[in-house]
Design a protein around this motif. Structure first.
Motif, PDB file in Angstrom:
ATOM      1  N   VAL A  84       0.908  -1.278  -0.139  1.00 33.55           N
ATOM      2  CA  VAL A  84      -0.101   0.022  -0.052  1.00 33.55           C
ATOM      3  C   VAL A  84       0.827   1.323  -0.044  1.00 33.55           C
ATOM      4  O   VAL A  84       0.524   2.150  -0.700  1.00 33.55           O
ATOM      5  CB  VAL A  84      -1.027  -0.005   1.346  1.00 33.55           C
ATOM      6  N   TYR A  85       1.954   1.364   0.684  1.00 30.73           N
ATOM      7  CA  TYR A  85       2.672   2.416   0.718  1.00 30.73           C
ATOM      8  C   TYR A  85       4.165   2.042   0.023  1.00 30.73           C
ATOM      9  O   TYR A  85       4.304   2.792  -1.096  1.00 30.73           O
ATOM     10  CB  TYR A  85       2.721   2.899   2.190  1.00 30.73           C
ATOM     11  N   GLU A  86       5.259   1.927   0.691  1.00 31.16           N
ATOM     12  CA  GLU A  86       6.541   1.668   0.348  1.00 31.16           C
ATOM     13  C   GLU A  86       6.995   1.361  -1.219  1.00 31.16           C
ATOM     14  O   GLU A  86       7.347   2.120  -1.828  1.00 31.16           O
ATOM     15  CB  GLU A  86       7.647   0.839   1.272  1.00 31.16           C
ATOM     16  N   ILE A  87       6.290   0.224  -1.406  1.00 27.64           N
ATOM     17  CA  ILE A  87       6.578  -0.268  -2.827  1.00 27.64           C
ATOM     18  C   ILE A  87       5.799   0.570  -3.881  1.00 27.64           C
ATOM     19  O   ILE A  87       5.925   0.724  -5.008  1.00 27.64           O
ATOM     20  CB  ILE A  87       6.085  -1.748  -3.001  1.00 27.64           C
ATOM     21  N   GLY A  88       4.509   1.129  -3.409  1.00 38.45           N
ATOM     22  CA  GLY A  88       3.924   2.104  -4.281  1.00 38.45           C
ATOM     23  C   GLY A  88       4.618   3.456  -4.367  1.00 38.45           C
ATOM     24  O   GLY A  88       4.502   4.045  -5.299  1.00 38.45           O
ATOM     25  N   ILE A  89       5.223   4.043  -3.426  1.00 37.11           N
ATOM     26  CA  ILE A  89       5.848   5.053  -3.208  1.00 37.11           C
ATOM     27  C   ILE A  89       7.047   5.396  -4.234  1.00 37.11           C
ATOM     28  O   ILE A  89       7.092   6.338  -4.904  1.00 37.11           O
ATOM     29  CB  ILE A  89       6.321   5.612  -1.985  1.00 37.11           C
ATOM     30  N   VAL A  90       7.527   4.161  -4.469  1.00 47.85           N
ATOM     31  CA  VAL A  90       8.828   4.195  -5.312  1.00 47.85           C
ATOM     32  C   VAL A  90       8.304   3.603  -6.723  1.00 47.85           C
ATOM     33  O   VAL A  90       9.218   3.460  -7.510  1.00 47.85           O
ATOM     34  CB  VAL A  90      10.012   3.100  -4.813  1.00 47.85           C
ATOM     35  N   GLN A  91       6.941   3.561  -6.845  1.00 47.11           N
ATOM     36  CA  GLN A  91       6.323   3.341  -8.286  1.00 47.11           C
ATOM     37  C   GLN A  91       6.681   2.003  -8.766  1.00 47.11           C
ATOM     38  O   GLN A  91       7.120   1.982 -10.046  1.00 47.11           O
ATOM     39  CB  GLN A  91       6.715   4.711  -9.112  1.00 47.11           C
ATOM     40  N   GLN A  92       6.734   1.021  -8.148  1.00 44.91           N
ATOM     41  CA  GLN A  92       6.862  -0.376  -8.677  1.00 44.91           C
ATOM     42  C   GLN A  92       5.838  -1.248  -8.916  1.00 44.91           C
ATOM     43  O   GLN A  92       5.463  -1.714  -9.841  1.00 44.91           O
ATOM     44  CB  GLN A  92       8.059  -0.993  -7.826  1.00 44.91           C
ATOM     45  N   ILE A  93       4.820  -1.084  -7.821  1.00 48.06           N
ATOM     46  CA  ILE A  93       3.482  -1.711  -7.870  1.00 48.06           C
ATOM     47  C   ILE A  93       2.386  -0.751  -7.284  1.00 48.06           C
ATOM     48  O   ILE A  93       2.511  -0.004  -6.206  1.00 48.06           O
ATOM     49  CB  ILE A  93       3.646  -2.913  -6.831  1.00 48.06           C
ATOM     50  N   VAL A  94       1.360  -0.665  -7.867  1.00 46.91           N
ATOM     51  CA  VAL A  94       0.167   0.239  -7.564  1.00 46.91           C
ATOM     52  C   VAL A  94      -1.153  -0.482  -7.739  1.00 46.91           C
ATOM     53  O   VAL A  94      -1.408  -1.380  -8.585  1.00 46.91           O
ATOM     54  CB  VAL A  94       0.358   1.681  -8.753  1.00 46.91           C
ATOM     55  N   THR A  95      -2.202   0.079  -7.104  1.00 43.17           N
ATOM     56  CA  THR A  95      -3.346  -0.415  -7.155  1.00 43.17           C
ATOM     57  C   THR A  95      -4.401   1.181  -7.474  1.00 43.17           C
ATOM     58  O   THR A  95      -4.179   1.976  -6.927  1.00 43.17           O
ATOM     59  CB  THR A  95      -4.023  -1.244  -5.743  1.00 43.17           C
ATOM     60  N   PRO A  96      -5.714   0.690  -8.414  1.00 43.88           N
ATOM     61  CA  PRO A  96      -6.455   1.717  -8.484  1.00 43.88           C
ATOM     62  C   PRO A  96      -7.623   2.004  -7.437  1.00 43.88           C
ATOM     63  O   PRO A  96      -8.389   2.864  -7.478  1.00 43.88           O
ATOM     64  CB  PRO A  96      -6.891   1.210  -9.912  1.00 43.88           C
TER      65      PRO A  96
END
Length: 505
Positions: A58-70
């Motif tokens: 939800v946070y760290e991996i999304g912050i560095v723009q590797q995995i995201v959810t809509p």
């Protein structure tokens, strides 16, 4: 006569009751239940709980723009650059409750036994890693008194500044790594390295190298001396010394468990990550990714339509919710947003996938930067850079044989992407970003420290901040340890996603 009979009955009853009570306490003590636990098993619990938690998706991996959810709700976080304290508390609760509490218990139990000095050092190293994750995530945290509620009943711990914490973490790692002895007791129950003290030593000094590099922008002199001392102590340079947590169906990888159950169709590889790998013909993309071509729903994401081919991968663009992402998918020529690429949960994100804490890839890349900065004099930056890339490509086979990068493909990529003059720091830290995939805390920390890769802000129209710089304190901590939290906020800055930690310059 009746009175005599009554008296006899009373006396008999007292004798009977007394005889029944004899040895009653012994009778109610289990003859088979454990009355003490070997502290090595307590350390193992701390090791297993050092694995990366679902909240990091939800946070760290999304912050560095590797995995995201809509998607929103419980998944709100880096996808919208909004505060969601149900998830920002993840590292706090896990590391304090399940790692530090246990490492402190190990240290308290084993410190009085001269035969268990190796175990104490192992616990100190793992604990230092936990505290580094916590302070990198939140900034000022309880360190000196953190995790002491179990052993010393300090229930309202004071907060230490990050500036004061880092020298203590470095000291812990240096002392504990140096204290490990090959002639001491071998802690064979250890699930991380099987009691191999040389591997533990390399783990400790590699964490020390990481800690030293964290200070590169705020205290270059301390960073240089720390890096040099760690390098001289001996760090992880080959994959056979990697520090990683093994998982199986009984001790499942937390993120793998999530991505193979409730959130299987909710998380996607982000466009910046996919584009970065595609633009350099990086063979790791096909090792990591899968795209269920033409999928229109979660149930239609089946093996038969899955493609691992790098050319087929399309990353999900940032800035969308589950309403606007439909238009983005149409613009990309996809059947639906379910058609975007994902991390392959049958190879890279399985229940039994390992969780890598420190790797040869990461360490070699940090040494490449240290060599560029002149902080070490052995080897060349180009050699460490190439070794780091190669090590990560080889490391992927540990996830699954089907994720292995063929040696010719690895060597061709390394040859085609040498370290270039003038762009060394960007190249090195972009590779570090790739090599830290699925290690959310480390990818997030090094991105803030180095400023690379050069990611664009999340364009979501409802974002609260341009970039997330730290995670917020748990509501439970704010409500229970209010006075100490308020003092930490007064010293550090607002308890929001924008405030920077001390070393982030």
């Amino acid at each position: 006569m009746k009175n005599i009979n009554r008296l006899f009955l009373m006396v008999f009853s007292l004798v009977f009751i007394t005889s029944c009570d004899k040895d009653f306490d012994e009778m109610n003590v289990s003859k088979t239940a454990a009355t003490a636990i070997d502290p090595a098993f307590i350390l193992n619990r701390a090791v297993l709980n050092s694995s990366f938690q679902t909240a990091q998706l939800v946070y760290e991996i999304g912050i560095v723009q590797q995995i995201v959810t809509p998607n929103s709700g419980v998944l709100t976080g880096a996808n919208y650059n909004q505060d969601n304290r149900a998830s920002t508390q993840g590292n706090w609760q896990n590391y304090y409750r399940n790692v530090i509490r246990n490492t402190k218990d190990v240290i308290a139990q084993a410190s009085g036994d001269p035969a268990r000095t190796n175990l104490v050092s192992m616990a100190r190293i793992l604990q230092a890693n936990a505290f580094m994750v916590l302070t990198d995530t939140y900034g000022n945290i309880p360190y000196s008194e953190g995790g002491d509620g179990y052993n010393t009943q300090i229930f309202f711990p004071s907060y230490d500044t990050q500036e004061s914490i880092y020298p203590k973490i470095i000291q812990e790692l240096q002392e504990a790594s140096a204290a490990l002895s090959a002639s001491g007791r071998v802690e064979r129950a250890d699930v991380l390295f099987g009691g191999d003290v040389e591997k533990w030593r390399k783990f400790g000094y590699s964490l020390m190298l990481r800690a030293g590099m964290r200070l590169s922008e705020v205290s270059p002199a301390t960073a240089q001396s720390t890096v040099a001392a760690a390098f001289n102590g001996g760090v992880i340079l080959t994959n056979d010394n990697n520090a990683f947590i093994r998982h199986d169906a009984n001790y499942a990888n937390p993120m793998g468990n999530t991505l193979n159950s409730t959130e299987a169709a909710n998380f996607y590889l982000a466009k910046p990550f996919v584009d970065a790998l595609q633009s350099t013909n990086d063979p790791r993309l096909s090792a990591i990714a899968i795209r269920y071509v033409g999928a229109t729903s979660g149930p239609t994401q089946v093996v038969e339509v899955g493609s691992n081919a790098a050319a087929d991968q399309i990353g999900m663009p940032l800035g969308h919710d589950n309403g606007t992402v439909t238009g983005a998918a149409e613009a990309d020529g996809l059947a639906s947003f379910y058609d975007y690429s994902q991390v392959d949960r049958r190879r890279m994100a399985k229940l039994g996938s390992p969780a890598f804490l420190v790797t040869a890839a990461q360490t070699n890349l940090l040494l490449a930067e240290a060599r560029v900065r002149g902080w070490i004099t052995s080897g060349t930056a180009a050699q460490y850079f190439a070794a780091g890339i190669s090590a990560h490509m080889d490391q992927l086979a540990t996830f699954d044989a089907a994720s292995a990068v063929a040696a010719p493909d690895r060597d061709s990529y390394v040859a085609a992407n040498p370290l270039g003059a003038g762009t060394e720091l960007e190249q090195i830290n972009t590779q570090y970003w790739i090599a830290s995939f699925l290690n959310g805390p480390e990818a997030f920390a090094n991105f803030r420290r180095s400023g690379f890769p050069a990611l664009s802000p999340n364009p979501f129209p409802g974002r609260e901040v341009t970039f997330i710089n730290r995670l917020t304190y748990p509501n439970s901590e704010i409500s229970v340890n209010t006075e100490q939290v308020n003092a930490a906020i007064a010293a550090q800055g607002a308890d929001d996603l924008e405030t920077k930690v001390w070393w982030d310059k």
